[in-house]
Design a protein around this motif. Structure first.
Motif, mmCIF file in Angstrom:
data_model
loop_
_atom_site.group_PDB
_atom_site.id
_atom_site.type_symbol
_atom_site.label_atom_id
_atom_site.label_comp_id
_atom_site.label_asym_id
_atom_site.label_seq_id
_atom_site.Cartn_x
_atom_site.Cartn_y
_atom_site.Cartn_z
ATOM 1 N N ILE A 15 -27.931 -7.228 -75.270
ATOM 2 C CA ILE A 15 -27.193 -8.403 -74.801
ATOM 3 C C ILE A 15 -26.008 -8.608 -75.731
ATOM 4 O O ILE A 15 -26.170 -8.722 -76.943
ATOM 5 N N LEU A 16 -24.826 -8.648 -75.150
ATOM 6 C CA LEU A 16 -23.579 -8.797 -75.902
ATOM 7 C C LEU A 16 -22.857 -10.060 -75.437
ATOM 8 O O LEU A 16 -22.010 -10.005 -74.546
ATOM 9 N N SER B 214 -15.546 -5.338 -81.291
ATOM 10 C CA SER B 214 -15.544 -3.876 -81.376
ATOM 11 C C SER B 214 -16.571 -3.326 -80.393
ATOM 12 O O SER B 214 -17.404 -4.069 -79.869
ATOM 13 N N ILE B 215 -16.507 -2.027 -80.159
ATOM 14 C CA ILE B 215 -17.456 -1.376 -79.255
ATOM 15 C C ILE B 215 -18.746 -1.095 -80.023
ATOM 16 O O ILE B 215 -18.704 -0.426 -81.063
ATOM 17 N N PRO B 216 -19.873 -1.603 -79.564
ATOM 18 C CA PRO B 216 -21.139 -1.288 -80.238
ATOM 19 C C PRO B 216 -21.381 0.219 -80.230
ATOM 20 O O PRO B 216 -21.197 0.887 -79.212
ATOM 21 N N SER B 217 -21.776 0.760 -81.376
ATOM 22 C CA SER B 217 -21.919 2.206 -81.523
ATOM 23 C C SER B 217 -23.035 2.801 -80.672
ATOM 24 O O SER B 217 -23.030 4.002 -80.407
ATOM 25 N N ASP B 218 -23.976 1.973 -80.217
ATOM 26 C CA ASP B 218 -25.091 2.512 -79.435
ATOM 27 C C ASP B 218 -24.814 2.556 -77.932
ATOM 28 O O ASP B 218 -25.680 2.953 -77.164
ATOM 29 N N ASP C 154 -10.714 -8.185 -70.736
ATOM 30 C CA ASP C 154 -10.908 -7.890 -72.158
ATOM 31 C C ASP C 154 -11.865 -6.712 -72.348
ATOM 32 O O ASP C 154 -11.662 -5.873 -73.227
ATOM 33 N N LEU C 155 -12.901 -6.658 -71.511
ATOM 34 C CA LEU C 155 -13.836 -5.520 -71.554
ATOM 35 C C LEU C 155 -13.108 -4.213 -71.230
ATOM 36 O O LEU C 155 -13.285 -3.205 -71.913
#
Length: 154
Positions: A67-68, A91-95, A121-122
């Motif tokens: 969940i972001l 930032s982009i989550p690394s997972d 934005d996404l």
């Protein structure tokens, strides 16, 4: 300052049971779409504050752990109303995979500016992402989000 288009008597109060029925309808629509298109949702992105409840509901029922949350707020500046992101999408989550599928969730989609801004934005942060936009309720006149790949409402 704001022109009122609706009158108080035009609104209806929902019980929690009625609201639950709306969320169940939304769940069925989203579930059918992801099943019929063999899609895996990589993360749920609720738009805080209102999208937290339907976003949490959908994440739980669809068994999506990631969940972001993202949050926007309207500010009054020099007699103008400006929408600003105040949390999330730093930032982009690394997972996440390279081109993730994100379930963007809002509660009451009226004009849709906040959701459209969140989807834009996404796309700016992750140009290859796929956005499924879901709102529990949506104004009949504004059933769109130009940056989402598909949209559903309860």
């Amino acid at each position: 300052m704001f022109e009122t288009k609706y009158k108080k008597e035009q609104f209806i109060k929902l019980s929690w049971n009625e609201y639950g029925e709306i969320l169940e309808k939304l769940l069925v629509k989203v579930q059918e779409y992801i099943n019929n298109n063999s899609i895996t949702i990589d993360a749920v992105m609720p738009i805080l504050r209102g999208g937290a409840f339907p976003g949490g509901f959908l994440a739980s029922r669809l068994k999506i752990l990631r969940i972001l949350p993202v949050q926007y707020k309207y500010f009054f500046e020099n007699e103008k109303v400006i929408l600003k992101r105040i949390f999330g999408l730093e930032s982009i989550p690394s997972d996440l995979p390279q081109n993730p599928t994100i379930l963007l969730v809002e509660n009451n989609h009226c004009f849709g500016l906040t959701a459209s801004t969140a989807a834009k934005d996404l796309k700016d942060l992750m140009p290859g992402c796929n956005i499924i936009y879901a709102a529990d309720n949506m104004d009949y006149s504004y059933q769109e989000n130009e940056y989402a790949d598909t949209l559903f409402y309860g």
